[in-house]
Design a protein around this motif. Structure first.
Motif, short mmCIF file in Angstrom:
data_model
loop_
_atom_site.label_atom_id
_atom_site.label_comp_id
_atom_site.label_asym_id
_atom_site.label_seq_id
_atom_site.Cartn_x
_atom_site.Cartn_y
_atom_site.Cartn_z
N THR A 1 -1.66 -22.67 83.04
CA THR A 1 -1.42 -22.00 81.84
C THR A 1 -2.45 -22.57 80.77
N HIS A 20 5.55 -17.31 79.11
CA HIS A 20 4.49 -17.53 78.45
C HIS A 20 4.17 -17.31 77.01
N ASP A 36 -2.66 -13.40 84.99
CA ASP A 36 -1.85 -14.84 85.67
C ASP A 36 -1.15 -14.34 86.91
N GLU A 37 -1.21 -14.96 87.98
CA GLU A 37 -0.63 -14.92 89.50
C GLU A 37 -1.56 -13.84 89.95
N GLY A 95 5.90 -18.83 88.43
CA GLY A 95 5.86 -19.31 87.08
C GLY A 95 6.81 -19.66 86.44
MG MG Z 1 1.55 -20.08 85.96
#
Ligand code: MG
Ligand code: ADP
Length: 681
Positions: free
Chosen positions: A290, A320, A384-385, A539
C-alpha cells in the motif's frame, strides 16, 4: 471446398447435424480441423485370441463362425451374440441393443476387432468395435482420436468429417509460425501438425505435432501480449518530475524496507521516463504494498495529475481510503471514497470533486472506471490485489482512460509459469521482504475433536486483549448443514460458546454500510471475534487480531488459505492460524499440512499449482486468462518459455500486426483474446 466453408458442404452433414456440431463450436471446416481430440486410444496392438487378457483392451483379427443371433431379454433389452475364431481359439461376442449389427457381421468373413475380454465370463467380450479385415484402419490398428461429443455426434462421425476436411483443405491452413522460428525450435509444418493430431501414425509423431500446436498457441498468446505491451509503452506520457518525494518519506510512520524502496524506485523511473508505466508490484501478504502505491499517487499528485485506486471489495476500498487520506491528506493530497453503497449525496459530491480536480485521489472498487465517473486529469490507475484484475480488464482500462500509468499490485504470489501468462504484458517489481519484526504464524490442522481446546484458546487470546477471526466457507443454496454458515455460526457462538465475548458478523450478502460497520467495530476493538466469510480474504488490516480460525478448511485453495492467514501476524504479537478439517482425503490433508509447514507464499503458490492446476488457481475464467485448447500450463512450461521468447523477438521486429503477411496471426490473436474481451486496437 474452402477452409472457411460451412460444415454443411461435407457429405453427410445436413442442417440438423450442422446444428449439433455448432454446440461443439464447430461451424466451418477450419473449426473442425481446430477441434482437437480430447484424448487418444492406442489400438495399434494386435494379439491372437488366446493372448487376450481380461481387462486389457486389444485388437485381434478373427472370422465369424456362427450366424449372429438376437435374443429378446426383456422390454428394451436385446442381446446379439456371435461366435468368432482364429487358429488359437474361439470367442463369443455380445452386443447389447445393437441387433442391426447382425447384418454387418457375416458368417465366414474376417474382421478386425477391438475390445476388452470380460473378466467375469470366460471367453466373452461385450460390444467390441469392428470393421471388415480388408477395409480396416478406421477403428482398429491405429491410434484412435477421441473427441469430446455432444448429442447426435458420434466419435466415428467426427473422425470421418475431419478426414474429409483434411483431404479437402489441409493445404489451405495458414502457417502462423515464421519459418526461422520453426527451424530454430524444430517445429513441424502446420499441415503435418493438423494431420497428425487427428490421425497420428505413432506416439512420437503425435508428441511432435502436439508440441508444435502448443507452441503455436503460446506464440499467439505471447505475441498478443507483446503487441498490447508495445502499444501501451509506445504511448507517450508527459514525463513526471519525481524529485520532490522527501515530504512523503518524512510523513511515513516507519522507514521503508529495502524491497519497498526498490519497488518505488522502479515506479518513479517509469513515471519519469516519458513512456506509459505498466507495472506489477508482486509481494506477499503484509509486505507493505500500500505504501508503495501511495508513493506513486503522491508523485502523480505533485505533478498535477489525479489517481484512481481500485480495490477488489468495498471493505478494502474503505480501508485504503482511510489509510491513504491519513497519510496523504496532510501532504495536500485530497482523497475521496467512491463506492456503490455511498449515499447519493456523498456520491455526487465525490464525483464533482474529481471532475473539477479538487480531489487528487479517488479510492473505490473497479466501478471507479465506469463511464459516469469523470476525472479532470487522470494520470495514474492503481489496481490492488491484482489476481482479480486480469489481462482483459487491463486492456479495457487502457482503452477507456486514454493511457494513464498503470500500477497493479498482487497479494497472491503467483508461480513463475502463471505469471508469464497472467502478467506477460507488465513489467514486474517483486517485494521479497517483510517489514522487520514479523513473527512466523504458527499454523495447526485440527479435527472437530479439538473443538473445546481451540475454544479455550480463543478465550485465552481474547482475555489477553487480542482478537480473533473465524472464517466459514460461503454456503451455497442446497448445501448441507455440516458446513457452517457464517450467520448461523456467529449466533450459535455468541449464545452458547462465548457469551462473555463480543461476536461480530461479516459476510458478502450484508449491505455495504453493514459490512463497513462490522469491520469498523472490529478494527476499534468493539468486538472480540469476527465471524466472517472470505470477504476478509484480502487486504483487511487489523493488527490487534492474532488468531485466525478457518472452518471447513478443505473447501479453500492453499493460496486462499494463505491470504486468510495473512489477516493475522500484522502486529508485533505472536499470531496463530487454526485449520479445522475432518477430511479423510489424503491429497487434501497433504495440501493443508503444506500450509502448516511454511509461511512462504511463493512456495505455497507453487504447491497449489501443482496440486490443483492452473484453472483452480485462478478461480475460474473470470480472470481474463484465455482458454488454451491444446496447451497445458503445467506440462508445457518449457514450450511456453520458448514461445514467449520467440514471440517477443518476432513482434519487436514486426513492429505491428498490420503487415499483410501477418493477417492470419492477427486473426488468431483476436480470436484467442476475444474470449476474454480483449480488443487489440
Ligand atoms: Mg494490500
Ligand atoms: P500488503 O498490502 O502488501 O499485504 P500492507 O500495505 O497492508 O501490506 O501493509 C501491511 C502492514 O504493514 C500495514 O499495517 C502497514 O502499515 C505495515 N507496514 C508497511 N510497510 C512497513 C514498514 N516498512 N515497516 C513497518 N510496517 C510497515
Amino acid at each position: 471446398m474452402e477452409l472457411f466453408s460451412p460444415v454443411t458442404e461435407l457429405a453427410g452433414i445436413g442442417a440438423q447435424r450442422a446444428k449439433q456440431l455448432e454446440k461443439l463450436g464447430v461451424r466451418t471446416l477450419y473449426d473442425l480441423l481446430a477441434y482437437f481430440p480430447r484424448t487418444y486410444e492406442d489400438r495399434t496392438q494386435f494379439v491372437c485370441i488366446r493372448a487376450l487378457e481380461p481387462g486389457r483392451p486389444a485388437c485381434f483379427e478373427a472370422m465369424v463362425v456362427s450366424e449372429p443371433r438376437t435374443a429378446h431379454v426383456r422390454r428394451g433389452m436385446d442381446i446379439t451374440r456371435v461366435q468368432v475364431a482364429d487358429e488359437t481359439g474361439k470367442l463369443t461376442l455380445t452386443f447389447f441393443n445393437q441387433s442391426y449389427l447382425k447384418d454387418s457381421l457375416r458368417y465366414g468373413e474376417s474382421y478386425h476387432f477391438y475390445g476388452v475380454l470380460s473378466d467375469s465370463y470366460a471367453n466373452q467380450m461385450a460390444n467390441p468395435a469392428f470393421e471388415p479385415a480388408e477395409r480396416a484402419g478406421l477403428v482398429t490398428g491405429r491410434i484412435l482420436p477421441i473427441y469430446a461429443l455432444t448429442a447426435g455426434i458420434s466419435n466415428k462421425l467426427l473422425i470421418k468429417c475431419v478426414q474429409h476436411a483434411l483431404a479437402a483443405c489441409a493445404d489451405a491452413l495458414p502457417e502462423i509460425l515464421p519459418e526461422d522460428v520453426r527451424r530454430r525450435y524444430h517445429l513441424c509444418p502446420v499441415r503435418l501438425a493438423y494431420e497428425t493430431v487427428h490421425q497420428p501414425a505413432n506416439r512420437e509423431l503425435l508428441a511432435e505435432a502436439r508440441r508444435r500446436l502448443v507452441f503455436e498457441e503460446f506464440f499467439i498468446f505471447s505475441a498478443g501480449l507483446a503487441v498490447m505491451r508495445g502499444q501501451r509503452s509506445r504511448a507517450a506520457a508527459q514525463p513526471y518530475v519525481c524529485a520532490q518525494m522527501e515530504a512523503f518519506y518524512a510523513a511515513l510512520p516507519f522507514s521503508l524496507t529495502g524491497a519497498q524502496q526498490s519497488a518505488i524506485r522502479d515506479i518513479l523511473r517509469d513515471l519519469a521516463s516519458g513512456a506509459v508505466m505498466n507495472r506489477l508490484v508482486q509481494g506477499d501478504v503484509g509486505s507493505g504494498k500500500t505504501m508503495v502505491a501511495a508513493a506513486a499517487v503522491y508523485c502523480a499528485a505533485k505533478n498535477g495529475h489525479q489517481a484512481a485506486f481500485m480495490a477488489p471489495t468495498e471493505i478494502l476500498a474503505e480501508q485504503h481510503a482511510k489509510t491513504l487520506s491519513a497519510l496523504l491528506g496532510p501532504l495536500g493530497v485530497e482523497v475521496v471514497l467512491l463506492t456503490g453503497s455511498l449515499g447519493a449525496q456523498a456520491k455526487r459530491e465525490a464525483k464533482a470533486r474529481l471532475a473539477d480536480g479538487r480531489a487528487q485521489l479517488a479510492v473505490g472498487t473497479h466501478a471507479l472506471l465506469t463511464a459516469d465517473v469523470a476525472f479532470s486529469d487522470l494520470g495514474l490507475v492503481v489496481a490492488d490485489e491484482q489476481h482479480r484484475f486480469g489481462v482483459a480488464q487491463r486492456a479495457q482500462l487502457a482503452a477507456k482512460a486514454r493511457t494513464p500509468h498503470l500500477l497493479v499490485m498482487s497479494a497472491t504470489p503467483i508461480p513463475r509459469t502463471l505469471s508469464l501468462i497472467a502478467y506477460g504484458d507488465l513489467d514486474v517489481s517483486v517485494i521479497a521482504e517483510l517489514p522487520p519484526g514479523r513473527q512466523k504464524i504458527d499454523t495447526f490442522l485440527v479435527g472437530d475433536s479439538m473443538r473445546r481446546r481451540i475454544n479455550a484458546f480463543i478465550r485465552r487470546e481474547c482475555a489477553a486483549g487480542h482478537q480473533a477471526y473465524i472464517v466459514c466457507p460461503a454456503v451455497e443454496d442446497g448445501e448441507t448443514d455440516t458446513l457452517k454458515s457464517a450467520a448461523v455460526w456467529a449466533e450459535a457462538l455468541q449464545r452458547a460458546v462465548f457469551p462473555e465475548l463480543r461476536v461480530g458478523l461479516l459476510h458478502g450478502r450484508m449491505k455495504g454500510h453493514e459490512k463497513e460497520a462490522a469491520l469498523a467495530a472490529f478494527a476499534r476493538h468493539e468486538t472480540d471475534i469476527l465471524v466472517a466469510t472470505t470477504v476478509v480474504e484480502v487486504g483487511v488490516d487489523v493488527p490487534n487480531a492474532t488468531l485466525m480460525v478457518i472452518e471447513n478448511a478443505e473447501r479453500f485453495g492453499l493460496s486462499q488459505l494463505h491470504q486468510l492467514r495473512g489477516r493475522v501476524g500484522r502486529g508485533s504479537a505472536k499470531s496463530y492460524c487454526v485449520l479445522f478439517s475432518d477430511t479423510k482425503n489424503a491429497d487434501t490433508r497433504a495440501r493443508l499440512k503444506a500450509l502448516c509447514a511454511t509461511n512462504d507464499g511463493f512456495a505455497i503458490a507453487e504447491q497449489d499449482l501443482a496440486l490443483r492446476g492452473p484453472g483452480d488457481f485462478f478461480g475460474s475464467r473470470q480472470h481474463g486468462l484465455p482458454a488454451f485448447k491444446v496447451a497445458n500450463l503445467q506440462m508445457d512450461l518449457a514450450t511456453l518459455q520458448q514461445a514467449q521468447q520467440a514471440a517477443a523477438e518476432y513482434i519487436r521486429c514486426a513492429d505491428d500486426l498490420d503487415a499483410p503477411g501477418l493477417a492470419p496471426l492477427k486473426q488468431r490473436i483476436e480470436a484467442l483474446f476475444e474470449q476474454s474481451d480483449v480488443a487489440l486496437n
